[in-house]
Design a protein around this motif. Structure first.
Motif, PDB file in Angstrom:
ATOM      1  N   UNK A 201       0.848  -1.193   0.000  1.00 35.87           N
ATOM      2  CA  UNK A 201       0.000   0.000   0.000  1.00 35.87           C
ATOM      3  C   UNK A 201       0.883   1.242   0.000  1.00 35.87           C
ATOM      4  N   UNK A 202       0.603   2.160  -0.897  1.00 36.93           N
ATOM      5  CA  UNK A 202       1.344   3.405  -0.974  1.00 36.93           C
ATOM      6  C   UNK A 202       2.760   3.257  -1.479  1.00 36.93           C
ATOM      7  N   UNK A 203       3.117   2.066  -1.879  1.00 34.99           N
ATOM      8  CA  UNK A 203       4.487   1.788  -2.301  1.00 34.99           C
ATOM      9  C   UNK A 203       4.488   0.484  -3.089  1.00 34.99           C
ATOM     10  N   UNK A 204       5.446   0.346  -3.982  1.00 36.04           N
ATOM     11  CA  UNK A 204       5.697  -0.910  -4.677  1.00 36.04           C
ATOM     12  C   UNK A 204       7.089  -0.793  -5.286  1.00 36.04           C
ATOM     13  N   UNK A 205       7.882  -1.862  -5.298  1.00 30.94           N
ATOM     14  CA  UNK A 205       9.228  -1.744  -5.852  1.00 30.94           C
ATOM     15  C   UNK A 205       9.237  -1.177  -7.267  1.00 30.94           C
ATOM     16  N   UNK A 206      10.047  -0.140  -7.464  1.00 33.54           N
ATOM     17  CA  UNK A 206      10.202   0.459  -8.780  1.00 33.54           C
ATOM     18  C   UNK A 206      11.534   0.122  -9.403  1.00 33.54           C
ATOM     19  N   UNK A 207      12.351  -0.586  -8.634  1.00 31.33           N
ATOM     20  CA  UNK A 207      13.679  -1.010  -9.067  1.00 31.33           C
ATOM     21  C   UNK A 207      13.879  -2.427  -8.533  1.00 31.33           C
ATOM     22  N   UNK A 208      14.430  -3.316  -9.364  1.00 31.48           N
ATOM     23  CA  UNK A 208      14.617  -4.693  -8.911  1.00 31.48           C
ATOM     24  C   UNK A 208      16.035  -5.163  -9.198  1.00 31.48           C
ATOM     25  N   UNK A 209      16.347  -6.330  -8.677  1.00 30.22           N
ATOM     26  CA  UNK A 209      17.646  -6.953  -8.906  1.00 30.22           C
ATOM     27  C   UNK A 209      17.583  -7.866 -10.122  1.00 30.22           C
ATOM     28  N   UNK A 210      18.745  -8.220 -10.619  1.00 35.35           N
ATOM     29  CA  UNK A 210      18.837  -9.170 -11.730  1.00 35.35           C
ATOM     30  C   UNK A 210      18.201 -10.499 -11.346  1.00 35.35           C
ATOM     31  N   UNK A 211      18.366 -10.890 -10.102  1.00 33.76           N
ATOM     32  CA  UNK A 211      17.834 -12.154  -9.612  1.00 33.76           C
ATOM     33  C   UNK A 211      16.304 -12.207  -9.695  1.00 33.76           C
ATOM     34  N   UNK A 212      15.642 -11.055  -9.464  1.00 31.82           N
ATOM     35  CA  UNK A 212      14.177 -11.012  -9.417  1.00 31.82           C
ATOM     36  C   UNK A 212      13.544 -10.490 -10.706  1.00 31.82           C
ATOM     37  N   UNK A 213      14.352 -10.242 -11.724  1.00 32.81           N
ATOM     38  CA  UNK A 213      13.852  -9.567 -12.919  1.00 32.81           C
ATOM     39  C   UNK A 213      12.720 -10.317 -13.606  1.00 32.81           C
ATOM     40  N   UNK A 214      12.836 -11.614 -13.750  1.00 33.47           N
ATOM     41  CA  UNK A 214      11.805 -12.362 -14.484  1.00 33.47           C
ATOM     42  C   UNK A 214      10.448 -12.250 -13.808  1.00 33.47           C
ATOM     43  N   UNK A 215      10.432 -12.289 -12.478  1.00 29.79           N
ATOM     44  CA  UNK A 215       9.149 -12.108 -11.785  1.00 29.79           C
ATOM     45  C   UNK A 215       8.557 -10.741 -12.086  1.00 29.79           C
ATOM     46  N   UNK A 216       9.375  -9.698 -11.934  1.00 19.59           N
ATOM     47  CA  UNK A 216       8.837  -8.343 -12.104  1.00 19.59           C
ATOM     48  C   UNK A 216       8.456  -8.037 -13.546  1.00 19.59           C
ATOM     49  N   UNK A 217       9.141  -8.649 -14.505  1.00 20.97           N
ATOM     50  CA  UNK A 217       8.737  -8.468 -15.908  1.00 20.97           C
ATOM     51  C   UNK A 217       7.332  -9.005 -16.133  1.00 20.97           C
ATOM     52  N   UNK A 218       6.932  -9.987 -15.341  1.00 20.46           N
ATOM     53  CA  UNK A 218       5.594 -10.557 -15.456  1.00 20.46           C
ATOM     54  C   UNK A 218       4.557  -9.854 -14.618  1.00 20.46           C
ATOM     55  N   UNK A 219       4.981  -8.877 -13.804  1.00 18.81           N
ATOM     56  CA  UNK A 219       4.018  -8.154 -12.959  1.00 18.81           C
ATOM     57  C   UNK A 219       4.016  -6.651 -13.214  1.00 18.81           C
ATOM     58  N   UNK A 220       5.088  -6.133 -13.789  1.00 15.40           N
ATOM     59  CA  UNK A 220       5.201  -4.700 -14.087  1.00 15.40           C
ATOM     60  C   UNK A 220       5.425  -4.543 -15.587  1.00 15.40           C
ATOM     61  N   UNK A 221       4.386  -4.145 -16.284  1.00 20.24           N
ATOM     62  CA  UNK A 221       4.400  -4.169 -17.741  1.00 20.24           C
ATOM     63  C   UNK A 221       4.892  -2.847 -18.321  1.00 20.24           C
ATOM     64  N   UNK A 222       5.371  -2.906 -19.546  1.00 23.29           N
ATOM     65  CA  UNK A 222       5.943  -1.740 -20.210  1.00 23.29           C
ATOM     66  C   UNK A 222       4.888  -0.632 -20.347  1.00 23.29           C
ATOM     67  N   UNK A 223       5.102   0.534 -19.713  1.00 21.32           N
ATOM     68  CA  UNK A 223       4.139   1.632 -19.840  1.00 21.32           C
ATOM     69  C   UNK A 223       3.939   2.121 -21.281  1.00 21.32           C
ATOM     70  N   UNK A 224       4.888   1.794 -22.151  1.00 21.90           N
ATOM     71  CA  UNK A 224       4.726   2.159 -23.559  1.00 21.90           C
ATOM     72  C   UNK A 224       3.513   1.481 -24.189  1.00 21.90           C
ATOM     73  N   UNK A 225       3.073   0.354 -23.637  1.00 16.75           N
ATOM     74  CA  UNK A 225       1.875  -0.301 -24.140  1.00 16.75           C
ATOM     75  C   UNK A 225       0.674   0.632 -24.049  1.00 16.75           C
ATOM     76  N   UNK A 226       0.651   1.463 -22.993  1.00 17.27           N
ATOM     77  CA  UNK A 226      -0.442   2.431 -22.819  1.00 17.27           C
ATOM     78  C   UNK A 226      -0.150   3.768 -23.486  1.00 17.27           C
ATOM     79  N   UNK A 227       1.040   4.300 -23.276  1.00 15.60           N
ATOM     80  CA  UNK A 227       1.316   5.694 -23.638  1.00 15.60           C
ATOM     81  C   UNK A 227       1.815   5.867 -25.077  1.00 15.60           C
ATOM     82  N   UNK A 228       2.501   4.885 -25.584  1.00 20.81           N
ATOM     83  CA  UNK A 228       2.964   4.908 -26.985  1.00 20.81           C
ATOM     84  C   UNK A 228       3.686   6.200 -27.346  1.00 20.81           C
ATOM     85  N   UNK A 229       4.748   6.482 -26.637  1.00 21.93           N
ATOM     86  CA  UNK A 229       5.511   7.708 -26.874  1.00 21.93           C
ATOM     87  C   UNK A 229       6.534   7.541 -27.996  1.00 21.93           C
ATOM     88  N   UNK A 230       6.966   6.307 -28.235  1.00 20.20           N
ATOM     89  CA  UNK A 230       7.960   6.073 -29.294  1.00 20.20           C
ATOM     90  C   UNK A 230       7.296   6.194 -30.669  1.00 20.20           C
TER      91      UNK A 230
END
Length: 230
Positions: A201-230
């Protein structure tokens, strides 16, 4: 919902004109910014100093005739080495991989919700190098709940906020903070998409380690999917 299906949901939503900063700023005035440790231009920049980094970013924006710099999803950065909040004993467990999209613009810049939302939680995360004032919104689309996180805000952004408060798509929710309140960074918005809040609540990891990357890639999705800035 599977990772693939959730990614497609975000892609479909991104077909709309969604924004988290002033919609009058054309996407042609956004310029990509590389803050990764592999960017040789940063080797002569003291990224531990918010003032020095801000000058570098502002020069990058000006030199490219832009108004906003953006980037950083899954970027491995050296900037976090200045804070014990992210450090660890091994390269595999040190948290230095960025999980959101950063949008660099002046303090007091208004921030908007890209979708209808209700306030899930908010908090002033005061660790050195942390988010500072943070808002997390809950969105429900096609009976699917997910969340967006807005970090490095002004203190005023959370002063009169209430859990459960609702906002319509495109409504202002906050303003950006300066280095005195935002974790000691150049002013910017950290925007992150989170599938499962995992009880935070009020917080969530915004930076992760190499060890945990695969988990976070499956829970924190690329914001470009929504914003399409490129």
């Amino acid at each position: 919902m599977t990772t693939k299906a959730f990614s497609q949901l975000l892609r479909d939503l991104g077909k709309q004109s969604l924004y988290v900063l002033n919609p009058s700023i054309s996407k042609s005035y956004y310029v990509a910014l590389d803050l990764s440790k592999s960017n040789k231009a940063l080797h002569t920049v003291d990224v531990s100093s918010s003032e020095t980094l801000e000058r570098y970013i502002n020069s990058h924006i000006k030199d490219n005739g832009a108004k906003v710099a953006f980037g950083g999803y899954l970027e491995t950065r050296n900037i976090y080495q200045r804070s014990t909040y992210f450090k660890d004993t091994t390269p595999e467990t040190e948290r230095n991989i960025h999980l959101g999209l950063d949008l660099w613009m002046a303090s007091e810049t208004p921030v908007f919700t890209p979708l209808d939302a209700e306030v899930h939680s908010f908090k002033n995360n005061t660790n050195f190098g942390d988010y500072g004032p943070t808002i997390i919104l809950k969105h429900t689309i096609e009976a699917i709940d997910f969340y967006t996180l807005y970090g490095h805000l002004s203190l005023a952004s959370i002063e009169n906020l209430k859990v459960g408060q609702t906002f319509k798509k495109g409504e202002q929710i906050a303003t950006l903070g300066d280095s005195s309140v935002n974790g000691d960074y150049a002013p910017h918005l950290h925007f992150q998409i989170i599938k499962d809040m995992q009880g935070f609540t009020g917080d969530y990891p915004g930076v992760c380690s190499k060890m945990d990357l695969e988990f976070y890639k499956g829970n924190c999705f690329d914001p470009e999917l929504l914003l399409r800035l490129e």
